[in-house]
Each structure stands twice: as C-alpha cells, then as structure tokens.
Write a protein that holds these residues in place. Structure first.
Motif, short mmCIF file in Angstrom:
data_model
loop_
_atom_site.label_atom_id
_atom_site.label_comp_id
_atom_site.label_asym_id
_atom_site.label_seq_id
_atom_site.Cartn_x
_atom_site.Cartn_y
_atom_site.Cartn_z
N LYS A 1 0.67 -1.04 -0.13
CA LYS A 1 0.50 -0.02 -0.07
C LYS A 1 0.95 1.41 -0.24
CE LYS A 1 -4.05 -1.17 1.53
NZ LYS A 1 -5.18 -1.88 3.59
N GLY A 2 2.19 1.33 1.02
CA GLY A 2 2.42 2.53 0.76
C GLY A 2 3.61 2.47 -0.22
N VAL A 3 3.82 1.80 -1.14
CA VAL A 3 4.64 1.94 -2.45
C VAL A 3 3.60 2.99 -3.56
CG1 VAL A 3 5.00 1.02 -4.38
CG2 VAL A 3 5.45 0.17 -1.83
N PHE A 4 1.90 2.47 -2.86
CA PHE A 4 1.24 3.31 -4.14
C PHE A 4 0.42 4.55 -3.43
CE2 PHE A 4 1.88 -0.99 -5.53
CZ PHE A 4 1.68 -0.43 -7.21
N ASP A 5 1.32 5.32 -3.02
CA ASP A 5 0.90 6.97 -2.84
C ASP A 5 0.91 7.62 -4.00
OD1 ASP A 5 3.85 6.86 -3.68
OD2 ASP A 5 4.67 7.73 -1.85
N LYS A 6 1.73 7.03 -4.65
CA LYS A 6 1.41 7.50 -6.64
C LYS A 6 1.03 6.13 -7.54
CE LYS A 6 6.27 8.42 -7.53
NZ LYS A 6 7.60 8.83 -7.21
N ASN A 7 0.22 7.46 -8.73
CA ASN A 7 0.68 6.25 -9.29
C ASN A 7 1.43 5.64 -10.34
OD1 ASN A 7 -2.68 6.04 -8.28
ND2 ASN A 7 -2.86 7.63 -10.43
N TYR A 8 1.41 4.82 -10.56
CA TYR A 8 2.94 4.56 -11.88
C TYR A 8 2.02 4.98 -13.25
CZ TYR A 8 5.47 3.90 -7.12
OH TYR A 8 5.62 4.65 -6.36
N ASP A 9 3.36 5.22 -14.23
CA ASP A 9 3.02 4.94 -15.65
C ASP A 9 2.95 4.14 -16.07
OD1 ASP A 9 2.88 8.30 -16.97
OD2 ASP A 9 4.12 8.07 -14.97
N ALA A 10 3.89 3.09 -14.85
CA ALA A 10 4.22 1.22 -15.67
C ALA A 10 4.96 0.77 -14.84
CB ALA A 10 5.65 1.51 -16.92
N ILE A 11 4.29 -0.44 -14.25
CA ILE A 11 4.91 -1.19 -13.09
C ILE A 11 5.77 -2.69 -13.69
CG2 ILE A 11 4.82 -3.32 -11.68
CD1 ILE A 11 2.45 -1.99 -11.11
N ILE A 12 7.06 -2.32 -13.81
CA ILE A 12 8.21 -3.58 -14.18
C ILE A 12 8.11 -4.74 -13.63
CG2 ILE A 12 9.76 -4.45 -16.10
CD1 ILE A 12 9.48 -1.69 -17.01
N ILE B 1 4.17 -4.71 -16.86
CA ILE B 1 5.45 -5.58 -17.87
C ILE B 1 5.40 -6.99 -16.66
CG2 ILE B 1 7.51 -6.20 -18.97
CD1 ILE B 1 7.30 -3.66 -20.37
N GLN B 2 5.47 -7.94 -17.23
CA GLN B 2 6.14 -8.84 -16.29
C GLN B 2 6.79 -9.60 -17.12
OE1 GLN B 2 5.31 -10.21 -13.32
NE2 GLN B 2 5.67 -12.85 -14.11
N ILE B 3 8.14 -9.63 -16.00
CA ILE B 3 9.80 -10.19 -16.67
C ILE B 3 9.45 -11.76 -15.78
CG2 ILE B 3 11.72 -9.80 -16.42
CD1 ILE B 3 11.02 -7.34 -17.48
#
Ligand code: NAD
Length: 320
Positions: free
Chosen positions: A72-83, A125-127
């Motif tokens: 939860k703490g990591v999503f203090d903002k929106n991201y353009d992408a998660i890798i 993107i799933q590596i």
C-alpha cells in the motif's frame, strides 16, 4: 508544447541481478523517475544499487510484493508502468522448497495486477523466462511465443502460472499488460549461486567447478544490458496483451561455457568436477526472437566473448 511530465516507473526486484541493471540503464538512457521495491531476500543486494542509490530520480522501498499491506505504501502515487522483476529465481532452491516461489512469483504478481486493475498503473510488464516453455532436444526448432507452456520444475511452473494470470487480466479486463520471455542472462550483479558467476568465482579461487550430468545441456546466452534495452523498447513500443521472446542467438553447452571462461582466466580444466544431474534438468533452451526483432526492431548487440570479458572484469573488482 509536449508533455514534459516525468514518467513514473515502478520496478520490483531492483536490488537483484537484472532489475538493478535495468534501473541503471533507465536512469542513464531516460529522464524517468524510478521507484524500486525489493524485499531484499538473500538474492537482493544493496551493493547492486550503489551506482544510483543517491540519484534524485530514484527511490527505494523495502517491501514484499506478496504482502498487500506493505505494498500500500508504495502506491502513494500512480505509475506509468510497473515492471515486475521480483521473483524467487534459483531452480535448485525451488526443487528443495517451492513455497517461497508460489508466494512471490504467483501471489506477488497477482497483487501487482490488482493495483493495475484499480487504476494505479497504466502499463504492466511481466518479466518472464524461456523456462516456461520447458525443454527442447538438440534438433527441435527454437521456442516461439506460440510454443506451449510446459514447465518442468517448480520455479518454471511458478513463472508459467504468473504468465497465465497476466494473460487472464488482459483477456478479462483488457488491462495494458505485456509479457517478456528471455533466455539465460549473464553480466554484472548476478548472485554467485548462478552458473556463470559461480564458474568465475570458483576459478579465481582455484576451487572445483561443479558441472551437472554430461555437461551437454544447452542454454541460449544473452548479455544483461541487451535484455534491459529490449525491456525498455517493449515499454515504449510493445502492444497490450502481447508476449515477446528475447534471446541471444548464442547456444552453448554448459561445458563449452566453463572451458571458455577457464581459458580466458588461464586456469586448468582439472577444476571441472562432474556432479549428479539436477532433477528434471531441461536439456536445451533456444529462443526465436523474430517477433521483437520484426515488430520493435530489437536484436542482441553484445557478443558472448565481449560480454564475458566485461562480466569477468566486474567480478574481479567486486568479489571480496
Ligand atoms: P535475482 O534472484 O537476482 O533477483 C530477484 C530480486 O527479487 C532480488 O533482489 C530479491 O530480493 C527480490 N525479491 C524476491 N522476492 C521478493 C518479494 N517477495 N518482494 C519483493 N522483492 C523480492 O533474479 P534475476 O536473475 O535478476 O531475475 C529477475 C527476473 O527475470 C525474474 O523474474 C526471473 O524469472 C527473470 N529472468 C531471469 C533470467 C536470468 O537469466 N537471470 C532470464 C530470464 C528471465
């Protein structure tokens, strides 16, 4: 006027081998901001982040992607992408105890997908890995994106499971997700439990180098920076719902790799010690990367010889 907002990229597993190389690549080649989320398992090492730790476009959270409370703490903002690089990655460990592989590789991916579903990231993107396709014999054609999933060990089964979840989030919710499946990487920052770092580490100390079975298992090797560039190109030009194979066009038997490194280091082949084969040991991996080459324009650029020279130089400078 264009849109000059800095892109916000969330990288998971960025204290590990490929993730840390990817962050370094992105900070050097783009103006994007990078958030790195890593649990710092035995495989994560803050030393891998030392070249960018103080970069003002970088921040770090110690966090387990399988733990939603921590995320939860990591999503203090929106991201353009998660890798998503974060994973348990060592096949031998998965054979001894698969539990952490199920937690991180499957549940962790599931948690991240749900953040995308709830609008917290515009791309995912799933590596993944070529190991989800299972094994080939010496003469079968290389894996394409349409090859069946046929994993043979708990590690590759957990990665294949995650890939299917990612696929389902595209089919069900039309989320902007993509999957990359790369062959074996080598280069700086890799843990010394893995094949090439172990050869270098042991050879430098004149210790025995274990070689599974008859030594004729074949892997398709790619220098890590080439992989990072491929992921960046998929981020910029990939299409939602697509899978992209990434490979080195560099198939070598395990024995050939050991002999090559021993030769560069001027060490004796007497260091090679044959050991009982790994259970369910895949014979051959080989990747057909025509799709990413044709659609996105990527191809490998670093030769095995140059990549190994750079890798050896890094381990000589960084092994205590
Ligand atoms: P690695 O083992 O070096 O690094 C994995 C990182 O993930 C570590 O920093 C670890 O601390 C972190 N991590 C583990 N569990 C976590 C959790 N629950 N939450 C947050 N962080 C966690 O792995 P790697 O070789 O860099 O591989 C990265 C990705 O690339 C993996 O998904 C792997 O399947 C894939 N891949 C690797 C290769 C290869 O040759 N190494 C090839 C193809 C694909």
């Amino acid at each position: 006027m264009g849109d000059y907002r800095q892109k916000e990229i969330l990288v998971t597993g960025g204290a590990g081998f490929i993730g840390s190389n990817f962050i370094e690549y992105m900070l050097n080649h783009t103006s994007y901001n990078i958030t790195n989320v890593d649990k710092l398992t035995y495989a994560g090492n803050m030393i891998n982040t030392k070249s960018f730790y103080t970069n003002s476009r970088y921040r770090f959270f110690q966090c387990d992607i399988a733990n939603n409370e921590q995320l939860k703490g990591v999503f203090d903002k929106n991201y353009d992408a998660i890798i998503n690089f974060a994973a348990e990655t060592h096949v031998d460990r998965s054979i001894k105890n698969a539990a952490p592989f199920i937690e991180t590789n499957i549940k962790g991916t599931f948690n991240l997908l749900n953040y995308v579903l709830h609008g917290k990231a515009d791309q995912f993107i799933q590596i993944s890995t070529d190991e989800v396709y299972g094994s080939l014999n010496e003469i079968e054609p290389s894996f394409t994106e349409n090859s069946p999933l046929s994993p043979n060990n708990p590690y590759s089964a957990s990665k294949a499971s995650a890939d299917l979840l990612v696929r389902s989030y595209y089919q069900t919710y039309h989320l902007p997700v993509m999957i990359t499946r790369c062959s074996n990487n080598f280069g700086p920052h890799q843990h010394t439990e893995k094949f090439i770092p172990k050869i270098i580490h042991h050879a430098l100390q004149d210790k025995d180098i274990p070689l599974y079975g008859d030594g004729k298992n074949i892997r398709d090797w790619l220098y890590v920076e080439d992989h990072c560039r491929a992921i960046y190109m998929v981020l910029e030009h990939g299409k939602p719902g697509e899978i992209y194979n990434i490979g080195g066009a560099c198939e070598k038997t395990n024995k050939e790799v050991i002999l090559f490194i021993l030769d560069i280091l001027g060490k004796s082949t007497d260091l090679i010690r044959y050991v009982t084969d790994r259970k369910g040991h895949d014979r051959r991996y080989s990747i057909n990367y025509e799709k990413i080459n044709y659609q996105i324009g990527w191809r490998p650029t670093v030769s095995f010889e140059d990549g190994i020279e750079q890798t050896i130089a890094w381990y000589k400078n960084n092994l205590g």
